[in-house]
Design a protein around this motif. Sequence first.
Motif, mmCIF file in Angstrom:
data_model
loop_
_atom_site.group_PDB
_atom_site.id
_atom_site.type_symbol
_atom_site.label_atom_id
_atom_site.label_comp_id
_atom_site.label_asym_id
_atom_site.label_seq_id
_atom_site.Cartn_x
_atom_site.Cartn_y
_atom_site.Cartn_z
ATOM 1 N N GLY A 203 22.970 4.856 80.027
ATOM 2 C CA GLY A 203 23.453 5.226 78.697
ATOM 3 C C GLY A 203 24.824 5.865 78.775
ATOM 4 N N TRP A 204 25.581 5.732 77.686
ATOM 5 C CA TRP A 204 26.890 6.401 77.594
ATOM 6 C C TRP A 204 27.162 6.643 76.115
ATOM 7 N N ASP A 205 28.315 7.206 75.776
ATOM 8 C CA ASP A 205 28.513 7.471 74.351
ATOM 9 C C ASP A 205 29.009 6.241 73.581
ATOM 10 N N TRP A 206 28.824 5.083 74.177
ATOM 11 C CA TRP A 206 29.028 3.789 73.508
ATOM 12 C C TRP A 206 28.019 2.773 74.014
ATOM 13 N N GLY A 207 27.045 3.217 74.835
ATOM 14 C CA GLY A 207 26.177 2.231 75.479
ATOM 15 C C GLY A 207 24.710 2.587 75.402
ATOM 16 N N ILE A 394 40.198 0.131 84.903
ATOM 17 C CA ILE A 394 38.755 -0.067 85.089
ATOM 18 C C ILE A 394 38.164 1.310 85.319
ATOM 19 N N TRP A 395 37.480 1.763 84.285
ATOM 20 C CA TRP A 395 36.994 3.142 84.202
ATOM 21 C C TRP A 395 35.781 3.368 85.107
ATOM 22 N N GLY A 396 35.656 4.582 85.617
ATOM 23 C CA GLY A 396 34.710 4.883 86.690
ATOM 24 C C GLY A 396 33.234 4.950 86.360
ATOM 25 N N ALA A 423 31.838 9.040 87.265
ATOM 26 C CA ALA A 423 32.374 9.454 85.957
ATOM 27 C C ALA A 423 31.568 10.587 85.345
ATOM 28 N N CYS A 424 32.304 11.555 84.821
ATOM 29 C CA CYS A 424 31.742 12.614 83.974
ATOM 30 C C CYS A 424 30.489 13.239 84.590
ATOM 31 N N ALA A 425 30.511 13.483 85.881
ATOM 32 C CA ALA A 425 29.316 14.024 86.544
ATOM 33 C C ALA A 425 29.730 14.627 87.880
ATOM 34 N N ASN A 460 37.881 9.270 90.368
ATOM 35 C CA ASN A 460 36.796 9.400 89.379
ATOM 36 C C ASN A 460 37.358 9.621 87.992
ATOM 37 N N ASN A 461 36.458 9.578 87.021
ATOM 38 C CA ASN A 461 36.824 9.819 85.636
ATOM 39 C C ASN A 461 36.308 11.183 85.181
ATOM 40 N N GLU A 462 37.206 12.102 84.975
ATOM 41 C CA GLU A 462 36.953 13.387 84.303
ATOM 42 C C GLU A 462 36.057 14.360 85.060
ATOM 43 N N ASN A 463 35.675 14.052 86.294
ATOM 44 C CA ASN A 463 34.816 14.990 87.017
ATOM 45 C C ASN A 463 35.535 16.318 87.266
ATOM 46 N N TYR A 540 43.854 12.385 76.080
ATOM 47 C CA TYR A 540 44.061 13.170 74.857
ATOM 48 C C TYR A 540 42.953 12.870 73.853
ATOM 49 N N TRP A 541 42.053 13.820 73.691
ATOM 50 C CA TRP A 541 40.930 13.652 72.771
ATOM 51 C C TRP A 541 40.955 14.664 71.633
ATOM 52 N N GLY A 542 42.182 15.261 71.402
ATOM 53 C CA GLY A 542 42.324 16.143 70.237
ATOM 54 C C GLY A 542 41.982 15.350 68.986
ATOM 55 N N TRP A 544 39.822 12.623 67.429
ATOM 56 C CA TRP A 544 38.408 12.235 67.559
ATOM 57 C C TRP A 544 37.564 13.436 67.999
ATOM 58 N N HIS A 545 37.441 13.696 69.317
ATOM 59 C CA HIS A 545 36.527 14.766 69.738
ATOM 60 C C HIS A 545 36.963 16.110 69.168
ATOM 61 N N GLY A 546 38.267 16.365 69.138
ATOM 62 C CA GLY A 546 38.772 17.669 68.681
ATOM 63 C C GLY A 546 39.005 17.734 67.176
ATOM 64 N N SER A 562 46.289 8.403 79.737
ATOM 65 C CA SER A 562 45.397 7.386 80.294
ATOM 66 C C SER A 562 44.136 7.196 79.452
ATOM 67 N N GLU A 563 43.941 7.997 78.422
ATOM 68 C CA GLU A 563 42.836 7.794 77.463
ATOM 69 C C GLU A 563 43.158 8.458 76.148
ATOM 70 N N TYR A 564 42.933 7.754 75.082
ATOM 71 C CA TYR A 564 42.912 8.293 73.716
ATOM 72 C C TYR A 564 42.352 7.175 72.863
ATOM 73 N N ILE A 652 44.828 2.889 75.778
ATOM 74 C CA ILE A 652 43.837 3.111 74.726
ATOM 75 C C ILE A 652 42.431 3.159 75.313
ATOM 76 N N TRP A 653 41.635 4.051 74.787
ATOM 77 C CA TRP A 653 40.191 3.992 75.051
ATOM 78 C C TRP A 653 39.588 3.223 73.903
ATOM 79 N N GLN A 654 39.138 2.037 74.014
ATOM 80 C CA GLN A 654 38.753 1.194 75.086
ATOM 81 C C GLN A 654 38.885 -0.224 74.558
HETATM 82 C C1 BMA Z 1 36.260 9.450 77.749
HETATM 83 C C2 BMA Z 1 35.727 8.482 78.705
HETATM 84 C C3 BMA Z 1 34.310 8.173 78.468
HETATM 85 C C4 BMA Z 1 33.927 8.272 77.055
HETATM 86 C C5 BMA Z 1 35.088 8.389 76.114
HETATM 87 C C6 BMA Z 1 34.723 8.590 74.691
HETATM 88 O O1 BMA Z 1 36.915 10.515 78.133
HETATM 89 O O2 BMA Z 1 36.075 8.779 79.994
HETATM 90 O O3 BMA Z 1 33.497 8.920 79.295
HETATM 91 O O4 BMA Z 1 33.137 7.215 76.718
HETATM 92 O O5 BMA Z 1 35.848 9.448 76.509
HETATM 93 O O6 BMA Z 1 34.048 9.789 74.477
#
Ligand code: BMA
Length: 864
Positions: A203-207, A394-396, A423-425, A460-463, A540-542, A544-546, A562-564, A652-654
Motif C-alpha cells: 500500500g501507498w498513498d496512491w496504491g 524511478i522512485w524508491g 522509501a519512507c521507512a 532512498n526516498n525521504e528516509n 516541496y510539499w508546501g 498539497w500536504h502543507g 525532485s518532487e512536488y 513532478i510527482w508523479q
Molecule cells: C512523496 C513521495 C511518496 C508519496 C508522495 C505523495 O514525497 O516520495 O512517498 O507518494 O510524496 O504524498
Amino acid sequence: MNKIIGALFIGCSIWGMLGCSTEKKIEQKTEIRTELSSGWEFSQRDSEVWLPATVPGTVHTDLLANGKIEDPFYRMNELQLQWIDKKDWEYRTFFSVDKEFLEKKNQRLTFHGLDTYADVYLNGKSIGVTDNMFRTWVFDVSGQLKADSNELRVVFASPTRRGLEEMERYGLRLPADNDQSERGGMGNNRVSVYTRKAPYHYGWDWGPRLVTSGIWRPVVLEAWNNVKVEDVFIRQPQVTREEARLIAEVCINSDKRQNVEVEVASEGKVLVRESKELKVGKNEISIPYSILNPRLWWTNGLGKQELYDFTVRVVAEDDVIVEKGVTTGLRSLKLVREKDQWGESFGFELNGVPVFAKGANAIPNDVFLPRVTRDKYEKMVADAANANMNMIRIWGGGIYEDDAFFEFCDKYGIMVWQDFMFACAMYPGNPEFLDNVREEAIDNVVRLRNHPSIALWCGNNENALAWRHGSPGGWGWKNQFTKAEQDTVFKAYYEVFHEILPGVVEQYTDGDDYWPSSPMAGPEPTQHGLDGTTSGDQHYWGVWHGFRPLESFDEVTTRFCSEYGFQSFPEMSTIETYASPEDYDIESEVMKSHQRSYIGNGRILDYMKMYYRVPDDFEQFIYMTHVLQGLSTKMGIEAHRRNTPYCMGSLIWQINDCWPVASWSTTDYYHKWKAAHYVMRDCFKEVIVAPKWNGDTLAIYGVNNGLDSTRAMLSIEVVNFAGRLCLSYHKGVKLAPNTSAVLFQLERDTLLAEASARNTMVVVRLQDGYEILDEKNVYFEYHKDLDLSDPRLSIEAIEEKGEKFILVSTGRLVCNVMFYLPGVPAFFSDNYCDILPGREYKIKVDTDLSPAEIEKRIKIRYVH
Ligand code: BMA
C-alpha cells in the motif's frame, strides 16, 4: 509441456537483434537458451487443486484468470483479497530437453524475478532458496536434467508471515508509514521493511494493498560448451566531441585453459582485437579502444539520441566461438555540485553542457507487474518525451524497472534518476539483510549500467528527511525508540546508504554519481535529514500536504525540485472502470477507497474553493480537479524555471498510476493524459514565457533552457473576453542559454486602464518570425471571480490526408475547454486549453470515428 529443441545461437540469426555486424559466422554451436513460460500450474499449498498459471505472473492475476477472485481494482474488492498474502502458493511446470541440450557441459537455470520467499525444486531436489524479489537467481543445474520429463517446482511462503517472523527476529519495530497493515488485517504490524519486496505492494498513498507472490520475471534455461560471455560493460572514462575513450570490460566463462582473441566490433568494423589467455572459470578482461568524432547521445530537446551497437566476439583458431552484443550511447553525464554565490549548485551536465532537468517521478505502472508490457513501457516513456521531459526519477518505493523501460529512455532521450528501492521507512541492519541488499544492488547496477540514460543513483526516498538523526524533528519516528535503539536504527541506515550502496556504484559503474537520499541538503552529517534549499535537492510539499497556496511555489527556493505535485481524479471513463453510478460522490466508500492520501478528497475541494467555483455536479467536479491540477502544475514548473540557474531541475510527482485512482499522476492507469500532462508539455518547452504577478506588477519572464541563444519578439496584448484589443506592446528580446530574465514589467492599473478586471486578460507571446515559441494567458483575478458566461463554441470536424481534426472557434473566451467523445477512445492533440475569441484552433483527433460522427458525438466541458 515445454519442449526445448536446440534453439541454437548461430551466426547472426539471434545476435542480429543485438547489432551483429560480422562477416564471420559462428561456426560452433555453443549456446542453447530457452524461456520456460509454458505449461505452468499453480496451487494453494497443500490443496490438491492445480489450476493453469501464467509465467511471468502473480498469484492474484492467476486467481483472477481462473475466475477464483473478482477484479481487485473494482469497487472495494481489494478488501476481500487480503487473505491471499497470508497463504503459501506453489507453481510447477514439466519440460523436456533434447539430446543436444543434455550433451552440453554447462546447464543453468535463471530466475529473473521471484516474488519473494521461494524454495525451488528441480525433479524433487532443492536447488535453491530465495528471499529478494529484486535479485536475479542463477542456479547451476548441470547434470540434473533428464531428457523426457523434468519437474520444476517453486514454493512461495506467505510474504507477510515471513515478514512477521523477520520482524520478530530483528527485535525492533521499524517505521513504515505507508504500509497499510491495518487494511491487510495485520494490525500495526508493518512488516514490509523486513522483506526485500516492492514496498508499494503493501500500500501507498496512491496504491492499494495487494501483496503479491509469483514468478514475476522470465525463467530461462541455458546450456553451453566451452566459452560463455557473461557480461559486457562499455566503460566511458572520457567522452568528448572529438574522441570517446572506451573500455570494454568483458566477463568470459571458460571451460578450459585456452588462447583466444577477443574483439570489439561496431557497424561492420572491428575496432580492437586482443589476444587473451583464458583460465578455467571466470575471466575479467579489459580492452581499451576509442572512437574519433563520436556521435554523442543527447537528451530529448537538446539533440539526437545516438546509440552504438557493440559486439564482443571470442575467436579461437579463426572461428568466432561466441559473441555478445550490447547497445549504449556515448556521452559524459554527471551531477555537478559546486560552491556558488548562493550555496552549492545541484544540476546535471551532459556533454559539458548544463541541462535543466524537466520531468517527473515514476512509480510502477501496475500493482501486478507482469502486466506491464513492452508497449506500455514505450507509451509511458513516449508520453514523457512528448511532454518535453528529459528526466524520469524511478522512485524508491517501487521496483528496478524492466530493461525495456531503460531501452526506451535511451531511445527517447530521457535521463533516469534511479533510486534504490527504499522509501519512507527505516530498514533492518542484520548481516543477512545487509548482504542481501548488497547483492541486490550489484545485480541491478550491473544489469542497467550500459544505459546512457542513467544519470544518478540515489540511495532512498525521504528516509533521511523522516528520521533526521541527531536532531529533533523529522516525522517523529525517533520518539518510539530509546537513544541506544536510535543509534542501532541509524547505524543500519548509515551502512546501507553511506557504505554499501555507494560502494557498489563505485565498484561496478564508471564513476556514476551517487546521492544518498532524496531529498537532502547534502551528505555531510550537519546536513543530515535537511531538505535542500541553498544546496542539494528538495521535495516541496508546501502545496498539497502543507495546504499552502499555489503561489508559494514562487516563494520557496530550491536548487533542484525532485518532487512536488497536486492531485486530481482520473477522468470519468477511468472512474467507470472501478465505480458504478451509485458511487459517484467524492464521499462514497468506493471513491474514498480509490483515494489513499491521508488528507483525501477534501484537500482537492479546499484548494478548488480558493481558485474556482466548486460545481455541484459530480462529473463537472471531476473535470475541475483536472483544471486545478493543471494550474498547480503550471505554477510549479514556471516558478522553478524562472529560477534558472539557481534551480536546475523540476520533477513532478508523479507521471503514472499503478491502478485506477485519484492521485498526483499526470497520466492515469490507462495512460490517458490528464490536463496536467498537456500543461507539462507547454511549460517544459525549451523556451517559455512565464509571466507572474508580483503584487500589482506583472513581471514577464523569458526562460531559455536550450543550448543556443534565442532572439524573439515579445508581444503583450490586453484583450477583453469578447476579443476586443485594448492595449498592446512589442519588444525584441534575446534569451541566452540556461537563463531566466524579466523581459518586461507592467502595472495592473496601466494594463487595465478603464477595463474590468473580471472580463479582461493579457495574452503574452514570444515569437520568432511566424513561429510562436510560447504564449500564456494572464488573468487579473482568480477564475472564481471572472465573468465566464456560457460559451457558444463552433466545432467543425474535418479529415485531411487520413487524419481527423476539429476546427474550433468562439465569439467569447472559454477557459480550459475539455473535448471528449463519450464512450469512444480518442486523443486530442490539444485539450483543456483556453479558446480565445477571433481565432481558429485546429486540433488533431486520434479516433476511428468519421468527421460526421465526431461532430455528432463530441462534448465539451469548460470552467464556469
Ligand atoms: C512523496 C513521495 C511518496 C508519496 C508522495 C505523495 O514525497 O516520495 O512517498 O507518494 O510524496 O504524498
